[in-house]
Motif scaffolding. Sequence first.
Motif, short mmCIF file in Angstrom:
data_model
loop_
_atom_site.label_atom_id
_atom_site.label_comp_id
_atom_site.label_asym_id
_atom_site.label_seq_id
_atom_site.Cartn_x
_atom_site.Cartn_y
_atom_site.Cartn_z
N ARG A 1 0.81 -1.39 0.01
CA ARG A 1 -0.36 -0.21 0.43
C ARG A 1 1.00 1.33 0.34
O ARG A 1 1.78 1.05 1.23
CB ARG A 1 -1.15 0.20 0.95
N ILE A 2 0.23 1.58 -0.77
CA ILE A 2 1.92 3.37 -1.17
C ILE A 2 1.12 4.41 -1.07
O ILE A 2 0.12 4.74 -1.72
CB ILE A 2 2.49 3.38 -2.77
N LEU B 1 12.96 14.72 -2.09
CA LEU B 1 11.29 13.88 -2.25
C LEU B 1 12.26 13.11 -1.20
O LEU B 1 13.15 12.68 -1.39
CB LEU B 1 11.53 13.92 -3.81
N TRP B 2 11.29 12.07 -0.13
CA TRP B 2 11.41 11.29 0.49
C TRP B 2 10.44 10.12 0.28
O TRP B 2 9.77 9.96 0.01
CB TRP B 2 11.92 11.46 2.16
N LEU B 3 11.25 8.65 0.56
CA LEU B 3 10.18 7.39 0.20
C LEU B 3 10.84 7.70 2.64
O LEU B 3 11.59 7.47 2.78
CB LEU B 3 11.24 6.46 0.24
N VAL B 4 9.26 7.08 3.02
CA VAL B 4 8.48 7.30 3.88
C VAL B 4 8.23 6.33 4.40
O VAL B 4 7.40 5.76 3.61
CB VAL B 4 7.82 8.63 4.60
N TYR B 5 8.58 4.84 5.43
CA TYR B 5 7.74 3.91 5.91
C TYR B 5 8.22 3.75 7.04
O TYR B 5 8.79 4.27 7.79
CB TYR B 5 8.35 2.53 4.80
N PRO B 6 6.82 2.94 8.20
CA PRO B 6 7.62 2.83 9.65
C PRO B 6 8.82 2.35 10.11
O PRO B 6 9.15 1.28 9.02
CB PRO B 6 6.19 1.52 9.37
N GLY B 7 9.08 2.85 10.92
CA GLY B 7 10.60 2.07 11.62
C GLY B 7 10.43 0.65 11.57
O GLY B 7 10.95 0.00 13.23
N ARG B 8 10.35 -0.80 11.15
CA ARG B 8 10.12 -1.88 11.32
C ARG B 8 11.81 -2.45 11.20
O ARG B 8 11.90 -2.44 10.31
CB ARG B 8 8.49 -2.96 10.82
N LYS B 9 11.84 -3.44 12.02
CA LYS B 9 13.53 -3.95 11.52
C LYS B 9 13.04 -5.24 10.57
O LYS B 9 13.83 -5.34 9.51
CB LYS B 9 13.80 -4.86 13.00
N LEU B 10 12.28 -5.65 10.82
CA LEU B 10 11.97 -6.53 9.20
C LEU B 10 11.07 -6.52 8.79
O LEU B 10 9.89 -7.26 8.42
CB LEU B 10 11.95 -8.10 10.27
N ASN B 11 11.18 -5.68 7.37
CA ASN B 11 9.74 -5.19 6.60
C ASN B 11 9.72 -6.67 5.56
O ASN B 11 10.41 -7.25 5.59
CB ASN B 11 10.35 -3.90 5.97
N SER B 12 8.82 -5.90 5.12
CA SER B 12 8.15 -7.20 3.98
C SER B 12 9.27 -7.47 2.88
O SER B 12 9.87 -6.28 2.07
CB SER B 12 7.05 -7.06 3.24
N PRO B 13 9.69 -8.65 2.24
CA PRO B 13 10.31 -8.31 0.86
C PRO B 13 9.50 -7.25 0.49
O PRO B 13 10.57 -6.53 -0.67
CB PRO B 13 10.24 -9.87 0.11
N LEU C 1 8.16 -4.76 0.18
CA LEU C 1 8.96 -3.15 0.39
C LEU C 1 10.13 -3.50 0.72
O LEU C 1 10.80 -2.28 -0.50
CB LEU C 1 7.97 -3.16 2.45
N GLY C 2 11.06 -3.83 0.94
CA GLY C 2 12.33 -3.80 0.47
C GLY C 2 13.08 -3.21 -1.18
O GLY C 2 13.56 -2.54 -1.23
N ARG C 3 12.12 -4.35 -1.57
CA ARG C 3 12.53 -4.78 -2.72
C ARG C 3 12.47 -2.69 -3.89
O ARG C 3 12.43 -2.08 -4.66
CB ARG C 3 11.68 -5.82 -3.73
N PHE C 4 10.87 -2.98 -3.20
CA PHE C 4 10.40 -1.15 -3.34
C PHE C 4 11.33 -0.18 -3.76
O PHE C 4 11.63 0.89 -4.45
CB PHE C 4 8.49 -1.28 -2.83
N VAL C 5 11.33 -0.49 -2.21
CA VAL C 5 12.25 0.79 -1.32
C VAL C 5 14.10 1.20 -2.60
O VAL C 5 14.08 2.02 -3.02
CB VAL C 5 12.82 1.10 -0.61
#
Length: 297
Positions: free
Chosen positions: A96-97, A265-277, A279-283
């Motif tokens: 979700r973006i 421009l910034w990419l911002v996401y919740p500070g979880r240690k283990l985000n979903s794969p 999300l990691g690939r999208f960033v």
Amino acid sequence: MFKQLQDMALFTLVAECESFTGAAKRAGVPKSSVSQRISQLEQKLGLRLINRTTRQLNLTFAGERYLVHCQEMLQASERANLAIQQLLDNPSGRLRITSPAGIGATLLARLNVAFQQAYPHVTLEVSVSDEMRDLVQDGYDVALRTGQPQDSSLIGRRVGYCERVLVASKAYLAKHAPITHPSQLAEHRCIAHHAWSEWLLKRDEEYYRWLLPPTHMTDNLIYARECANEGAGITLLPRFLAGDLSAEGSLAEVLPEWKAEGNELWLVYPGRKLNSPALGRFVEFALQSPVFRDYYR
């Protein structure tokens, strides 16, 4: 329960190795610990699983039946690990973006087309709006934001800096005297975004600050651009929205020697240690994409 699962795995090792010594080596624990843990497991179950002699050991009838279920448990664990590894290798699931309207309807749209071609198993749910969303409360995975995030609970990755330019249609400019200084903006009709109701312009060491009259206000930059295209006046746009400012384009830059304050421009996401794969690939995909690099430095 967790300790019993560990003991079941240890019992399986003893059965496969046919010795406490071999099982201890494979598990990396002392032989005495293996023997003690198996004895405790037998006491918990209330049945002997292994017949022991000084020279050999063999499974009891109960031990043989119990081994089948222990092996099924370990196989299920391996399947679970394989499923996670496949998820890491081939990200899937929903992402979700949320994004400001101007960026979302242009750069993000191009980025997402390329992203889904690379990762077809990821489904996208995109909110394109200038309304600031609460990522955690509203359940978003990642946001595009102009300006560095102030919330310390969020992770921010800087995409880059984008210039803003004053533009108007060539038809509009042809009807008016040439503009040579920002003080002349008061003589023109202007379309202002609510977030940029004050324009700060700089030429060398000279600054000019102008507070726009509320003649024509909007919360959508694409709307502002289309109004300018139709000859409604002058507006301030990020360079990626200004389009072709060459002789062939419909818009022309106003006061090109004066530079407007741009934005990051910034990419911002919740500070979880283990985000979903996904999300990691999208960033990482966004940070490396030429879609942004063409406009954000």
